[in-house]
Design a protein around this motif. Sequence first.
Motif, PDB file in Angstrom:
ATOM      1  N   ALA A 107       2.187   7.081  11.326  1.00 34.12           N
ATOM      2  CA  ALA A 107       2.257   5.879  12.352  1.00 34.12           C
ATOM      3  C   ALA A 107       2.141   6.166  13.780  1.00 34.12           C
ATOM      4  CB  ALA A 107       3.376   4.807  11.430  1.00 34.12           C
ATOM      5  N   GLU A 108       1.882   5.451  14.412  1.00 32.94           N
ATOM      6  CA  GLU A 108       1.872   5.437  15.910  1.00 32.94           C
ATOM      7  C   GLU A 108       3.070   5.183  16.549  1.00 32.94           C
ATOM      8  OE1 GLU A 108      -0.563   6.863  17.900  1.00 32.94           O
ATOM      9  OE2 GLU A 108      -1.976   7.373  16.229  1.00 32.94           O
ATOM     10  N   PRO A 109       3.737   5.992  17.374  1.00 37.34           N
ATOM     11  CA  PRO A 109       4.773   5.472  18.187  1.00 37.34           C
ATOM     12  C   PRO A 109       4.502   3.909  18.751  1.00 37.34           C
ATOM     13  CG  PRO A 109       4.468   7.806  18.931  1.00 37.34           C
ATOM     14  CD  PRO A 109       3.109   7.049  18.006  1.00 37.34           C
ATOM     15  N   GLY A 110       5.525   3.136  18.642  1.00 33.15           N
ATOM     16  CA  GLY A 110       5.033   1.775  19.003  1.00 33.15           C
ATOM     17  C   GLY A 110       5.033   0.744  17.983  1.00 33.15           C
ATOM     18  N   THR A 111       4.778   1.551  16.760  1.00 35.79           N
ATOM     19  CA  THR A 111       4.649   0.541  15.697  1.00 35.79           C
ATOM     20  C   THR A 111       6.188   0.521  14.894  1.00 35.79           C
ATOM     21  OG1 THR A 111       4.006   2.297  14.297  1.00 35.79           O
ATOM     22  CG2 THR A 111       2.313   1.083  15.513  1.00 35.79           C
ATOM     23  N   ILE A 112       6.171  -0.365  14.097  1.00 36.34           N
ATOM     24  CA  ILE A 112       7.653  -0.424  13.436  1.00 36.34           C
ATOM     25  C   ILE A 112       7.877   0.887  12.615  1.00 36.34           C
ATOM     26  CG2 ILE A 112       8.704  -1.751  11.413  1.00 36.34           C
ATOM     27  CD1 ILE A 112       7.280  -4.189  12.399  1.00 36.34           C
ATOM     28  N   ARG A 113       6.895   1.063  11.835  1.00 40.46           N
ATOM     29  CA  ARG A 113       7.074   2.507  10.935  1.00 40.46           C
ATOM     30  C   ARG A 113       7.086   3.789  11.828  1.00 40.46           C
ATOM     31  NH1 ARG A 113       2.787   0.553   6.296  1.00 40.46           N
ATOM     32  NH2 ARG A 113       4.149  -0.832   4.983  1.00 40.46           N
ATOM     33  N   GLY A 114       6.234   3.615  12.872  1.00 40.76           N
ATOM     34  CA  GLY A 114       6.210   4.810  13.754  1.00 40.76           C
ATOM     35  C   GLY A 114       7.532   4.965  14.385  1.00 40.76           C
ATOM     36  N   ASP A 115       8.272   3.991  14.691  1.00 39.41           N
ATOM     37  CA  ASP A 115       9.514   4.058  15.484  1.00 39.41           C
ATOM     38  C   ASP A 115      10.435   4.141  14.671  1.00 39.41           C
ATOM     39  OD1 ASP A 115       7.871   3.829  17.838  1.00 39.41           O
ATOM     40  OD2 ASP A 115       8.602   1.586  18.166  1.00 39.41           O
ATOM     41  N   LEU A 116      10.487   3.657  13.330  1.00 37.71           N
ATOM     42  CA  LEU A 116      11.662   3.446  12.613  1.00 37.71           C
ATOM     43  C   LEU A 116      11.982   4.159  11.355  1.00 37.71           C
ATOM     44  CD1 LEU A 116      12.110  -0.455  13.350  1.00 37.71           C
ATOM     45  CD2 LEU A 116      13.220   1.440  14.731  1.00 37.71           C
ATOM     46  N   ALA A 117      11.068   4.960  10.873  1.00 40.94           N
ATOM     47  CA  ALA A 117      10.933   5.318   9.516  1.00 40.94           C
ATOM     48  C   ALA A 117      10.390   6.649   9.458  1.00 40.94           C
ATOM     49  CB  ALA A 117      10.126   4.485   8.620  1.00 40.94           C
ATOM     50  N   VAL A 118      10.368   7.554   8.565  1.00 39.52           N
ATOM     51  CA  VAL A 118      10.088   8.912   8.323  1.00 39.52           C
ATOM     52  C   VAL A 118       9.053   9.172   6.915  1.00 39.52           C
ATOM     53  CG1 VAL A 118      11.483  10.105   9.785  1.00 39.52           C
ATOM     54  CG2 VAL A 118      12.305   9.511   7.343  1.00 39.52           C
ATOM     55  N   GLN A 119       9.188   8.173   6.040  1.00 39.05           N
ATOM     56  CA  GLN A 119       8.598   8.414   4.594  1.00 39.05           C
ATOM     57  C   GLN A 119       8.004   7.097   4.071  1.00 39.05           C
ATOM     58  OE1 GLN A 119      11.312   9.764   1.487  1.00 39.05           O
ATOM     59  NE2 GLN A 119      10.181  11.984   1.441  1.00 39.05           N
ATOM     60  N   THR A 120       6.973   7.588   3.415  1.00 39.42           N
ATOM     61  CA  THR A 120       6.207   6.315   2.782  1.00 39.42           C
ATOM     62  C   THR A 120       7.113   5.551   1.758  1.00 39.42           C
ATOM     63  OG1 THR A 120       4.237   7.825   2.988  1.00 39.42           O
ATOM     64  CG2 THR A 120       4.088   5.862   1.365  1.00 39.42           C
ATOM     65  N   GLY A 121       7.801   6.160   0.998  1.00 38.39           N
ATOM     66  CA  GLY A 121       8.831   5.612   0.056  1.00 38.39           C
ATOM     67  C   GLY A 121       9.766   4.905   0.665  1.00 38.39           C
ATOM     68  N   ARG A 122       9.968   4.880   1.908  1.00 41.27           N
ATOM     69  CA  ARG A 122      10.974   4.007   2.728  1.00 41.27           C
ATOM     70  C   ARG A 122      10.343   3.674   4.069  1.00 41.27           C
ATOM     71  NH1 ARG A 122      12.947   4.702  -1.768  1.00 41.27           N
ATOM     72  NH2 ARG A 122      14.961   5.577  -2.428  1.00 41.27           N
ATOM     73  N   ASN A 123       9.429   2.737   3.890  1.00 40.09           N
ATOM     74  CA  ASN A 123       8.826   2.500   5.045  1.00 40.09           C
ATOM     75  C   ASN A 123       8.929   1.182   5.656  1.00 40.09           C
ATOM     76  OD1 ASN A 123       7.062   1.101   3.365  1.00 40.09           O
ATOM     77  ND2 ASN A 123       5.281   2.206   3.694  1.00 40.09           N
ATOM     78  N   VAL A 124       9.998   0.680   5.172  1.00 40.95           N
ATOM     79  CA  VAL A 124      10.977  -0.628   6.074  1.00 40.95           C
ATOM     80  C   VAL A 124      10.220  -1.924   5.872  1.00 40.95           C
ATOM     81  CG1 VAL A 124      11.497  -1.594   8.253  1.00 40.95           C
ATOM     82  CG2 VAL A 124      11.970   1.092   7.692  1.00 40.95           C
ATOM     83  N   VAL A 125       8.968  -1.967   5.928  1.00 41.91           N
ATOM     84  CA  VAL A 125       8.275  -3.271   6.043  1.00 41.91           C
ATOM     85  C   VAL A 125       6.943  -3.332   5.258  1.00 41.91           C
ATOM     86  CG1 VAL A 125       7.295  -2.722   8.298  1.00 41.91           C
ATOM     87  CG2 VAL A 125       7.650  -5.054   7.713  1.00 41.91           C
ATOM     88  N   HIS A 126       6.472  -4.739   4.664  1.00 37.70           N
ATOM     89  CA  HIS A 126       5.303  -4.860   4.022  1.00 37.70           C
ATOM     90  C   HIS A 126       4.339  -5.827   4.924  1.00 37.70           C
ATOM     91  CE1 HIS A 126       2.213  -6.115   0.970  1.00 37.70           C
ATOM     92  NE2 HIS A 126       2.645  -7.538   1.401  1.00 37.70           N
ATOM     93  N   GLY A 127       3.425  -5.638   5.042  1.00 35.43           N
ATOM     94  CA  GLY A 127       2.398  -6.680   5.403  1.00 35.43           C
ATOM     95  C   GLY A 127       0.961  -7.191   4.894  1.00 35.43           C
TER      96      GLY A 127
END
Length: 160
Positions: A107-127
């Motif tokens: 995930a690109e820096p600046g995105t929620i997952r890019g800024d705040l997470a490291v692993q697919t299995g803990r990727n913080v948010v759904h859309g």
Amino acid sequence: FLPHLVASMEQVEETYIMIKPDGVQRGLVGEVISRFEKKGFKLTGLKLFHCPKDLAEEHYKDLKSKSFFPKLIDYITSGPVVCMGWEGIGVVASARKLIGATNPLQAEPGTIRGDLAVQTGRNVVHGSDSPENGKREIALWFKEGELFEWTPVQAPWLTE
Ligand code: GDP
Ligand code: MG
């Protein structure tokens, strides 16, 4: 109705955004909500909710055949999530961009997952991934009376 107004109304979509249990546990609720608010989308529903197993399985039914499915269901039902409905012109695709790629390392820096997470299995948010699924998921996660129609005072400053 003026024709240009009708044209822009047609692009108004709704999407289901959910802060997953890791996002709640890590204290990222305000941070995530803030990104959608600041972008200019409209919040139509919001609740803290502990998801039962059957709802998690229905929500992710397209992934039932995947090897990670049992782990995914355990993860989503492991603690409270924050359920949200967001509305706006092009909100479905825009929210997916704000969230970033499924794998947080990609995930690109600046995105929620890019800024705040490291692993697919803990990727913080759904859309939601399409306007159809946005409608389906909002109907799935919210009951009658939990969604609100309102006009933000800033509306004329966000849309022509
Ligand atoms: P999304 O639309 O970007 O959330 O991604 P998908 O619809 O493909 O997958 C749904 C969710 O399942 C993801 O957000 C992850 O939480 C989880 N997931 C997807 N792929 C994997 C995987 O390979 N391993 C694990 N542990 N979880 C996965
Ligand atoms: Mg998906």
